[in-house]
Design a protein around this motif. Sequence first.
Motif, PDB file in Angstrom:
ATOM      1  N   ALA A 128      37.205  45.606  34.636  1.00 27.58           N
ATOM      2  CA  ALA A 128      36.832  45.264  36.008  1.00 27.58           C
ATOM      3  C   ALA A 128      35.326  44.981  36.075  1.00 27.58           C
ATOM      4  CB  ALA A 128      37.201  46.394  36.957  1.00 27.58           C
TER       5      ALA A 128
ATOM      6  N   TYR B 212      33.266  41.233  35.954  1.00 20.90           N
ATOM      7  CA  TYR B 212      32.342  40.857  37.022  1.00 20.90           C
ATOM      8  C   TYR B 212      31.009  40.377  36.454  1.00 20.90           C
ATOM      9  CZ  TYR B 212      30.357  40.438  41.552  1.00 20.90           C
ATOM     10  OH  TYR B 212      29.820  39.884  42.681  1.00 20.90           O
TER      11      TYR B 212
ATOM     12  N   ALA C 198      39.760  40.910  39.562  1.00 23.53           N
ATOM     13  CA  ALA C 198      40.285  41.562  40.768  1.00 23.53           C
ATOM     14  C   ALA C 198      41.532  42.368  40.430  1.00 23.53           C
ATOM     15  CB  ALA C 198      40.591  40.514  41.834  1.00 23.53           C
TER      16      ALA C 198
ATOM     17  N   THR D 244      40.522  45.513  38.693  1.00 28.40           N
ATOM     18  CA  THR D 244      39.900  46.447  39.630  1.00 28.40           C
ATOM     19  C   THR D 244      40.986  47.169  40.424  1.00 28.40           C
ATOM     20  OG1 THR D 244      38.106  44.872  39.833  1.00 28.40           O
ATOM     21  CG2 THR D 244      38.132  46.680  41.399  1.00 28.40           C
ATOM     22  N   PHE D 245      41.986  46.400  40.852  1.00 26.11           N
ATOM     23  CA  PHE D 245      43.109  47.006  41.564  1.00 26.11           C
ATOM     24  C   PHE D 245      43.802  48.040  40.670  1.00 26.11           C
ATOM     25  CE2 PHE D 245      47.747  46.981  41.835  1.00 26.11           C
ATOM     26  CZ  PHE D 245      47.910  47.612  43.064  1.00 26.11           C
TER      27      PHE D 245
ATOM     28  N   LEU E 105      35.781  50.302  45.146  1.00 22.54           N
ATOM     29  CA  LEU E 105      36.487  49.568  46.203  1.00 22.54           C
ATOM     30  C   LEU E 105      35.650  48.370  46.653  1.00 22.54           C
ATOM     31  CD1 LEU E 105      39.071  49.656  47.935  1.00 22.54           C
ATOM     32  CD2 LEU E 105      37.765  50.890  49.653  1.00 22.54           C
TER      33      LEU E 105
ATOM     34  N   LEU F  37      36.203  45.532  44.372  1.00 19.02           N
ATOM     35  CA  LEU F  37      37.430  44.783  44.669  1.00 19.02           C
ATOM     36  C   LEU F  37      37.177  43.786  45.799  1.00 19.02           C
ATOM     37  CD1 LEU F  37      40.453  44.337  44.187  1.00 19.02           C
ATOM     38  CD2 LEU F  37      40.920  46.122  45.839  1.00 19.02           C
TER      39      LEU F  37
ATOM     40  N   TYR G  96      35.192  40.797  44.563  1.00 18.54           N
ATOM     41  CA  TYR G  96      36.063  39.841  43.860  1.00 18.54           C
ATOM     42  C   TYR G  96      36.846  38.995  44.870  1.00 18.54           C
ATOM     43  CZ  TYR G  96      35.813  41.360  38.925  1.00 18.54           C
ATOM     44  OH  TYR G  96      35.446  41.612  37.633  1.00 18.54           O
ATOM     45  N   LEU G  97      37.470  39.683  45.849  1.00 13.43           N
ATOM     46  CA  LEU G  97      38.286  38.963  46.832  1.00 13.43           C
ATOM     47  C   LEU G  97      37.407  38.012  47.642  1.00 13.43           C
ATOM     48  CD1 LEU G  97      40.671  41.825  48.036  1.00 13.43           C
ATOM     49  CD2 LEU G  97      41.070  40.076  46.296  1.00 13.43           C
TER      50      LEU G  97
END
Lengths: 61, 179, 245
Positions: free
Chosen positions: C67, C71, C101, C104-105, C133, C136, C139-140
Amino acid sequence: MREFLLMDGYWVYVWGSWILTLVVMLGLIVTARRHHRRALVEAARETEAPLPARAAVKELS
Amino acid sequence: MTPTRKRRLVMVTALVAGVGLATTLALRAFQENMLYFYSPTEFVELGVPEERTIRVGGLVADGSVRRMPGSMTIEFQVTDHAYAVPVSYTGVLPDLFREGQGVVARGRISDNGVFVAENLMAKHDENYMPPEVAQALHAGKMRAIERAQQGFPNEPEGNSGTTVADDSAAADGSAARGY
Amino acid sequence: MWLWFHKLGSPPYFYRTAGRLIPWFAIPAVLLLVAGTVGGLAIAPSDYEQGDGFRIIYVHVPSAYLAMFGYVAMAIAAAIGLIWRMKLAFAFAAACAPIGAAFTFLCLATGSLWGKPMWGVWWDWDGRMTSMLVLLFLYLGVIALRGAFDDAAKGDRAAALLAIVGVVNIPIIKFSVDWWNTLHQPATISKLSAPSMTMDMLGWLLIMIVGYMLFFAAVVTLRLRGEVLLRERGARWIRGLDSRA
């Protein structure tokens, strides 16, 4: 065997985390393949190329 | 490198530096509000706002756990070896809850000075090892303490040759830092 | 060397080379992931405190690692794209985002599955979990921002800017457990000191991490091929490709 599957009573959490990971990884592969395929269709459409013969594929993919 | 590229490079670098600096300052300014839990020392010395839900974290003091018969309530002391805070909690205990183990309690202080937890979380450290290694380590430590009490200098333990051995023995001493 | 580098910058050559590379990543990835799973679940000893519950580490830590790695890779590519206007760099950044993403989830979800039995809670707002969090959401945000522009080049640049700004969150995640009181424990594996884990447990974790890295490489290469095609549509070399491939 039974003892192994039970994971000290943490089986829900241990197996759950593994299965979730597997599902997400498979999902990543499927979406990546679909993404590539869709890009191929779209790119080919814009070049207005006739769908090429299998022979060309061998060389390029 | 062309002038335009150089300019862009400077801009990107400045952007990262600027945002980094702003974040650092913001985090420093809000340090107190960002306190996730109070250690017993902070709890006693900073003074704790009443009527506000906070978290207190530390080690469950050895020999302090008392179970109230006929109910799910337990009482114990949370300590950082400097101060101790009495805590009472009613509910299901996490698996790792035991004396000497790290714990974080969320709740508020009651009128009689006892911290009433509505939520209890166990905290564990970053050391992982098989039970046999943990046992060998414990035995080694006990021997070392015995030796020290008899007036012998504290020699390095020879029986547990893993890298974890030295490391977690050190971690034991600094446990209060993490909790 | 430079010649090779320039050749790689040419989309048709890159597309072909990347296609050949995928199995070289994918096959060792599968082997290592299977080995790590067998080792982590069946061979490694159980922990003295957490019993078999600790085995979640074998999927949790590699996810967390990817994750953050994903990034940083995305942000560096975004910066190269912005400064040198390199299409391939933007394409790489775009390929990284959904994979990062997803991991990360996974990191948050497996962490939650680990937290419930050990800590007693699925979630709490400590520094490590909150900053993860935020990762995440970054990323989104990068994915959504790129999609919000009709002009792909503008979308690339806007998303790159957000990706670069968001990189400040990475050291926050890394050091959150050292700077603040947290529910999450400090790092087990760090460069400065010996890992706080015995070799019979650590070995399988390292195998898992390498397996995850190769998996990331395989999937990112596959997506990258798609991104290159999308950015090159209309180009002559694409005519030779079969959409059924």
